[in-house]
Each structure stands twice: as structure tokens, then as C-alpha cells.
Motif scaffolding. Structure first.
Motif, mmCIF file in Angstrom:
data_model
loop_
_atom_site.group_PDB
_atom_site.id
_atom_site.type_symbol
_atom_site.label_atom_id
_atom_site.label_comp_id
_atom_site.label_asym_id
_atom_site.label_seq_id
_atom_site.Cartn_x
_atom_site.Cartn_y
_atom_site.Cartn_z
ATOM 1 N N LEU A 134 2.212 1.874 -3.452
ATOM 2 C CA LEU A 134 1.241 2.473 -4.371
ATOM 3 C C LEU A 134 1.049 3.952 -4.064
ATOM 4 C CD1 LEU A 134 -1.492 -0.256 -4.812
ATOM 5 C CD2 LEU A 134 0.277 0.434 -6.397
ATOM 6 N N ILE A 149 0.843 -1.196 0.000
ATOM 7 C CA ILE A 149 0.000 0.000 0.000
ATOM 8 C C ILE A 149 0.879 1.247 0.000
ATOM 9 C CG2 ILE A 149 -1.696 1.315 1.331
ATOM 10 C CD1 ILE A 149 -2.807 -1.361 2.303
ATOM 11 N N VAL A 167 -0.724 -4.473 -6.419
ATOM 12 C CA VAL A 167 -2.179 -4.627 -6.489
ATOM 13 C C VAL A 167 -2.588 -6.066 -6.215
ATOM 14 C CG1 VAL A 167 -4.180 -4.480 -7.999
ATOM 15 C CG2 VAL A 167 -2.492 -2.675 -8.032
ATOM 16 N N TYR A 168 -1.842 -7.017 -6.821
ATOM 17 C CA TYR A 168 -2.204 -8.421 -6.577
ATOM 18 C C TYR A 168 -1.983 -8.797 -5.121
ATOM 19 C CZ TYR A 168 -2.625 -13.443 -7.009
ATOM 20 O OH TYR A 168 -3.035 -14.744 -6.838
ATOM 21 N N ILE A 190 -2.412 -6.971 -2.487
ATOM 22 C CA ILE A 190 -3.553 -6.497 -1.715
ATOM 23 C C ILE A 190 -4.781 -7.374 -1.972
ATOM 24 C CG2 ILE A 190 -5.122 -4.547 -1.412
ATOM 25 C CD1 ILE A 190 -2.617 -2.827 -2.319
ATOM 26 N N TYR A 191 -4.986 -7.682 -3.250
ATOM 27 C CA TYR A 191 -6.108 -8.521 -3.643
ATOM 28 C C TYR A 191 -5.989 -9.913 -3.001
ATOM 29 C CZ TYR A 191 -9.779 -9.495 -7.075
ATOM 30 O OH TYR A 191 -10.956 -9.782 -7.688
ATOM 31 N N ALA A 192 -4.758 -10.449 -3.025
ATOM 32 C CA ALA A 192 -4.513 -11.777 -2.468
ATOM 33 C C ALA A 192 -4.762 -11.778 -0.969
ATOM 34 C CB ALA A 192 -3.079 -12.205 -2.750
ATOM 35 N N ALA A 218 -6.867 -9.903 0.655
ATOM 36 C CA ALA A 218 -8.312 -9.890 0.863
ATOM 37 C C ALA A 218 -8.893 -11.288 0.665
ATOM 38 C CB ALA A 218 -8.970 -8.898 -0.089
ATOM 39 N N TYR A 277 1.978 -14.960 -6.573
ATOM 40 C CA TYR A 277 2.503 -13.586 -6.520
ATOM 41 C C TYR A 277 3.936 -13.539 -7.031
ATOM 42 C CZ TYR A 277 4.437 -9.471 -4.006
ATOM 43 O OH TYR A 277 5.077 -8.312 -3.655
ATOM 44 N N LYS A 302 4.180 -2.188 -9.460
ATOM 45 C CA LYS A 302 2.809 -1.697 -9.317
ATOM 46 C C LYS A 302 1.797 -2.846 -9.392
ATOM 47 C CE LYS A 302 1.417 1.158 -12.420
ATOM 48 N NZ LYS A 302 1.420 2.321 -13.292
ATOM 49 N N VAL A 303 1.925 -3.656 -10.460
ATOM 50 C CA VAL A 303 0.957 -4.736 -10.665
ATOM 51 C C VAL A 303 1.012 -5.732 -9.511
ATOM 52 C CG1 VAL A 303 0.361 -6.656 -12.159
ATOM 53 C CG2 VAL A 303 0.999 -4.485 -13.155
#
Lengths: 222, 219
Positions: free
Chosen positions: A64, A61, A143-144, A146-148, A150, A124, A139-140
Motif C-alpha cells: 500500500l 502494508i 486492505v482486507y 490488514i483488516y483480517a 486485526a 482472502y 490494493k483491495v
């Protein structure tokens, strides 16, 4: 100076945990007997893994928000550390399961959840390897990450609690607090959690330094 | 207001493209038909549990394939064009809506084909449609975001499965659990808590995607 203090503290705590973990008194309980000592080595692995993945998430985070490359290095190394401790947690759990449940792997929801979590973080790493541009990779993959995370929360914290499980702490099976009525185990367990987390941070900080040196060497060779 | 407008235009554009080229829909229809036929040839008749497992495996892989295209087709100059015209949120929502529509068609179709070839072991038909359609939308939402991530990398086709399948497992577990209950003749009360869990996962997926998609969209 500060580094010497906390690193020697880590070593002392872990020596204490190892000695007391194997030789100290433990409550005598049916089925478990001496395997109850695994509490000092198995459960802290998951604490450490979770702490590392949360830290990795925080660094993603931060990355980003600021686009500062050093945060990306910390994020990936904390994820690596989390994977290491996750595998150790799975291994110690499987050895314990062989002697108490009678099988290395019994498709218990907690075992499956832990295995899938590791798959997510291995993915990842694969994602990072398949993007060549370092900016876009950072960057990508942030994002993954954070998504992972969750996705991991329901997987290891919510779903296993909704289904039947053999694991201690699930229905009918008492957790640690049910066995350790007089609190003798807490005296080793809590230091163990702190010690293993500190060791994890130590490993990660070393790996970050190695990575930075490698990057510098690569840059100067160009 | 502007968001709704641009979402509407983007969805209409995707639908129009789909109507002219018919590649996503026809590919999915053929995918479902041919896999269902392979299964039919292998099993001829199946138990209810196997029926469910096969149904969800086919739907899962069909949704990976369906969603994979959504951002890979918006590369290069077209991507730049949309980037100037619409907000990233509008782009993501429109793709999610389009993929959800596609998956709704797919779920209905595979239920139909399965019922024709392998029989229909489900007793609570109404609840089955609620569960399978919600599940299909959930898969579409999750894989839309995964495809946005995978589109940024090389070999994005393989990455779709590697990145997507572990992430989707909580949903699949809930779906299998729900649809096993629906096999019997039950009322909604029996599936309520798990169903709410499923919807909650979808809400989290959409929220996380909306917050972090702009980072992917901006190069």
C-alpha cells in the motif's frame, strides 16, 4: 552460497527435530505419555502460521505504501503458506485431541478460533479471485489482509484465554513449561520452531519464483 | 471542522434519500418481521438460549443486508463526484453513522417483534438494551468497511457474507456471552470487562478502517 547454507541448515535442523522428536527422552506425564511428543510438531505449526501471517501483513502494508507489484506476490504467497501451516496445525492438533481428549473435535475455543482464522484467510483468497484487474486486486486484498489480521488477533490470542478450554495452558491445564521441568524438551522444541519457520520461508520463496516465471511466460505469450 | 461539516452533509443526504425512497428501512422492517414470523411458526415458544441465538442470527444477517448497499450504491459517476467533494474519512464516517442509525432501529425493532411473538426472557431489561444496541452499532461499523471492500469485486453480495462473517465472530462470541449474563437479573459490574472488550473491538475496527479506507476510495 547463502541460499545453500540456510537451506542445508533447515534440512539438518528438521532431521534433528524428527529424530530427537520421535526417539529422544521426554518427561513422563499422566494422560499425555508419549503424545507429549506432539509438542515438537503441533505447536511449531502455529508459530510458523503466525509468523507467515505477520509477514504477509507487513508485505501488504509495504504494498500500500509503494504500490510495487512484487510485494503483493509475497503477501499472497505468505498468506498461502500460513494457510498450509494452519491446516497442518489443525490436523496434528486433532489427532492429538483424539488420543487425549477422546474426540477429534470438541468445540474447544482454541479449535474454533483456529478454524475461523483459516476461514478468514480462505476468504482472502476468494476475494482475490473475484477481482480481475490486477492493480485493484492487489490494493483491495491488501486492505482486507490488514483488516483480517486485526480480527484474527482477538480470535486466537485474546478470546480463548478468557473462556474455559481443555487446551494445555488454559486454567488448571499446565502448559509446556509445567511439564518440562528439567528443560529436556526445550532442546528440541526451540530448534523445531526455527526449523519449521525456515521450511515455511523456503516453500514460500519457491512459490513466489514459480509465480514470477508463470507471469513472465504469460507476458511473453501475449 | 470541515470534516464534521461534510460528514453532516453526507449523513443528511443519506437520510434524505432514505426518507424519499424508504428502501433500506422498509426492506429491513420486512426482513425482521418475516423471519420472526417464520421462527414463530416453527418454534411457537422458545427457551431463553434459543431465543438469544435466533435473535443474534437474525440481527447478524439483517446487518449484512443493511450494510451491503452502502458502498455498492456509490459507484461510477456519483463516486467520482463525491471523491472530488469530500475526504475519504468523511465518506466512511458518514456511512458508518448512517448504518449505525439503521442498525439501532433494527435492534429495537427486532427486540420488540421478538418480545411480541416469542416472549421476552431477559430479566435485566436496561442492560439488554445497552448490550444489544452496542452490539448492533459494532456490527454496523464492521460491515460498513467490509461492504467498501466487497463493492470493489464482482459478486459482491456473496462476498459480503464470506468476508464479513469470519471477521465478525469475535464480536458475536462476546455478544452471546454478554447477553446470556443479561438473561439473569444482574448489575453492570457483571458484564463490565466483556463490555469493555466489545467497545475495544469497535474502536480497533474504526481505527483500522479510517487508516486504510482511503486506499479503497482512491481508484
Amino acid at each position: 552460497m547463502r541460499a545453500i547454507v540456510w537451506k542445508s541448515a533447515t534440512v539438518l535442523i528438521l532431521i534433528y527435530v524428527a529424530v530427537m522428536g520421535f526417539l529422544g527422552p521426554v518427561p513422563e506425564r499422566e494422560i499425555l505419555y508419549e503424545t507429549i511428543r506432539n509438542l515438537y510438531f503441533h505447536v511449531p505449526m502455529w508459530f510458523t502460521m503466525t509468523a507467515m501471517f505477520i509477514t504477509s501483513l507487513v508485505y501488504s502494508i509495504k504494498y500500500l505504501n509503494t504500490k510495487q507489484e512484487s510485494y503483493d506476490v509475497w503477501a499472497v504467497e505468505f498468506a498461502n503458506g500460513g494457510i498450509l501451516f494452519g491446516f497442518l496445525g489443525l490436523t496434528t492438533g486433532m489427532i492429538w485431541a483424539q488420543f487425549t481428549w477422546g474426540a477429534w473435535w470438541s468445540f474447544d475455543p482454541k479449535q474454533n478460533g483456529a478454524a475461523v482464522t483459516l476461514l478468514i484467510y480462505l476468504a482472502y483468497m476468494v476475494l482475490r479471485n473475484s477481482i480481475t484487474d490486477s492493480k485493484s486486486r492487489a490494493k483491495v486484498s491488501a486492505v482486507y489482509n490488514i483488516y483480517a489480521f486485526a480480527a484474527m488477533v482477538p480470535l486466537i490470542f485474546i478470546l480463548p484465554r478468557l473462556t474455559d478450554s481443555l487446551h494445555p495452558g488454559a486454567e488448571g491445564n499446565p502448559a509446556f513449561s509445567g511439564y518440562d521441568l528439567d528443560g529436556t524438551m526445550r532442546l528440541v522444541f526451540y530448534p523445531a520452531v526455527i526449523g519449521w519457520i525456515m521450511l515455511g520461508v523456503w516453500i514460500v520463496s519457491l512459490r513466489v519464483r514459480i509465480r514470477n516465471i508463470k507471469d513472465k511466460m504469460y507476458e511473453s505469450s501475449l | 471542522m470541515k470534516l464534521i461539516q461534510s460528514v453532516w452533509f453526507l449523513v443528511r443526504k443519506d437520510l434524505l434519500l432514505e426518507w424519499r425512497e424508504k428502501n433500506a428501512l422498509s426492506a429491513i422492517v420486512l426482513y425482521v418481521l418475516s423471519t420472526a414470523f417464520v421462527i414463530y411458526e416453527i418454534f411457537i415458544s422458545t427457551e431463553a438460549a434459543v431465543w438469544l441465538a435466533l435473535y443474534w442470527v437474525i440481527t447478524l444477517f439483517a446487518s449484512v443486508n443493511a450494510a451491503a448497499k452502502s458502498f455498492i450504491q456509490e459507484q461510477g459517476n456519483t463516486r467520482l463526484y463525491y471523491y472530488q467533494l469530500v475526504s475519504p474519512q468523511a465518506m466512511l464516517i458518514s456511512k458508518m453513522l448512517f448504518n449505525s442509525l439503521l442498525m439501532l432501529v433494527l435492534a429495537l425493532l427486532s427486540t420488540l417483534v421478538f418480545a411480541l411473538l416469542l416472549g421476552f426472557p431477559v430479566q435485566s431489561t436496561g442492560l439488554w438494551f445497552i448490550v444489544s444496541l452496542t452490539g448492533a452499532v459494532g456490527l454496523a461499523l464492521t460491515f460498513t468497511m467490509i461492504s467498501a471492500i466487497a463493492a470493489k469485486a464482482k459478486n459482491s453480495g456473496v462476498l459480503m457474507t464470506i468476508l464479513g462473517l469470519p471477521v465478525i465472530i469475535p464480536q458475536v462470541l462476546l455478544l452471546v456471552k454478554l447477553s446470556k449474563v443479561v438473561l439473569l437479573n444482574v448489575s453492570f459490574i457483571f458484564i463490565r470487562s466483556d463490555f469493555i472488550g466489545l467497545v475495544a473491538i469497535d474502536v480497533v475496527v474504526v481505527a483500522v478502517s479510517l487508516v486504510f479506507f482511503p486506499f479503497l476510495w482512491k481508484d
